[in-house]
Motif scaffolding. Structure first.
Motif, short mmCIF file in Angstrom:
data_model
loop_
_atom_site.label_atom_id
_atom_site.label_comp_id
_atom_site.label_asym_id
_atom_site.label_seq_id
_atom_site.Cartn_x
_atom_site.Cartn_y
_atom_site.Cartn_z
N GLU A 120 -39.88 -1.24 0.41
CA GLU A 120 -39.38 -0.47 1.55
C GLU A 120 -38.66 0.79 1.08
O GLU A 120 -38.80 1.87 1.68
CB GLU A 120 -38.44 -1.32 2.41
N VAL A 138 -41.34 3.26 0.13
CA VAL A 138 -41.95 3.88 1.31
C VAL A 138 -40.99 4.92 1.90
O VAL A 138 -41.41 6.03 2.27
CB VAL A 138 -42.34 2.82 2.35
N ALA A 139 -39.72 4.57 1.97
CA ALA A 139 -38.74 5.52 2.52
C ALA A 139 -38.69 6.79 1.66
O ALA A 139 -38.59 7.90 2.19
CB ALA A 139 -37.37 4.86 2.60
N HIS A 159 -41.72 8.78 2.41
CA HIS A 159 -41.54 9.45 3.71
C HIS A 159 -40.61 10.66 3.55
O HIS A 159 -40.81 11.69 4.18
CB HIS A 159 -40.96 8.49 4.73
N ALA A 160 -39.58 10.51 2.73
CA ALA A 160 -38.65 11.63 2.51
C ALA A 160 -39.38 12.83 1.91
O ALA A 160 -39.01 13.97 2.15
CB ALA A 160 -37.50 11.20 1.61
N PHE A 161 -40.43 12.55 1.13
CA PHE A 161 -41.24 13.64 0.56
C PHE A 161 -42.34 14.09 1.52
O PHE A 161 -43.14 14.94 1.17
CB PHE A 161 -41.84 13.21 -0.78
N ALA A 179 -46.97 6.91 4.32
CA ALA A 179 -46.94 5.68 3.51
C ALA A 179 -46.55 4.49 4.36
O ALA A 179 -45.77 4.62 5.30
CB ALA A 179 -45.95 5.86 2.36
#
Lengths: 96, 149
Positions: free
Chosen positions: A78, A81-82, A85-87, A91
């Motif tokens: 997780e 994935v976070a 997502h921040a990039f 995902a």
């Protein structure tokens, strides 16, 4: 108050049961906007892949629509994935 | 013309006044559309309960990160210097910020398939967001190349 006298245990039974956490796949999905070179850079930075491995994964994402970029315990997956997502990468995570 | 170089471990971005103003304008014009692009971002989980937890506990921090990245870009461009010397952390903030802006631009002009650059119609190329997408993409490529050099 009494003090129990310690009794030595002969042949102690050790219970070495390792509870394995289920593994989760971290999946990166293709999107038509994000640059290939940027995906390679992000995979290298977040997962420590060398350039060749990161490029192979990026090409799999591009050609097949998705690629499993890591397999980790849920909590760690997780976080991965976070960070993806921040990039700005698309995902998801899915249990093996 | 804009250039990106790596010198002594720092990334140097050279932008003249016109380029700086244009880039700031792109940032401002696309920032308001980032939420639209985020709406199409796939979920982290298929499971509704887990996704709800992710949305509650993780996503707000990610979105604050996007805002912070854009602030890093705005601050650097607003300083008025022709030569911007960026740390590695700042370069990553620029890259993340540009990616969000590109996703917003792509969403605005309806790009959903690979190959849009080569297959773009004249009408698509005439859209202002198409030019923004290309300009931000060029800068992103240059920053990635500089980081990896």
């Amino acid at each position: 108050m009494t003090t129990a006298t310690p009794v030595p245990v002969e042949n102690p039974v050790r219970e070495d049961k390792t509870v394995r956490e289920p593994a989760w796949n971290v999946i990166v999905w293709n999107d038509p906007i994000t640059l290939m070179s940027y995906v390679v850079l992000v995979l290298r930075k977040l997962f420590g892949y060398d350039h060749t491995t990161a490029t192979t994964l990026m090409l799999q994402v591009h050609e097949e629509g998705k690629a499993i970029v890591a397999t980790q315990p849920r909590e760690q997956a997780e976080v991965s994935v976070a960070r993806l997502h921040a990039f700005g990468l698309q995902a998801t995570l899915a249990r093996l | 013309m804009a250039s990106v170089l790596k010198r002594r471990g720092r990334i140097q971005v050279r932008l003249d006044e016109r380029e700086r103003v244009a880039l700031l304008d792109i940032v401002e014009r696309l920032t308001v559309h980032i939420s639209r692009a985020l709406a199409t971002t796939p979920r982290a989980y298929e499971d509704e309960t887990k996704q709800a937890e992710y949305d509650r506990w993780v996503r707000p921090e990610i979105e604050r990160g996007y805002e912070a990245d854009l602030d890093v870009i705005r601050d650097a461009l607003s300083a008025g210097d022709e030569l911007l010397v960026l740390t590695e952390a700042q370069v990553y903030a620029w890259l993340r910020g540009f990616n969000q802006l590109r996703l917003a631009a792509g969403s605005l002009i309806g790009i959903t398939e690979d190959g849009w650059e080569s297959d773009a119609t004249d009408a698509l190329r005439a859209q202002p967001e198409f030019g923004m997408l290309m300009a931000l993409g060029w800068l992103q490529e240059e920053l990635v190349a500089a980081l990896e050099s």
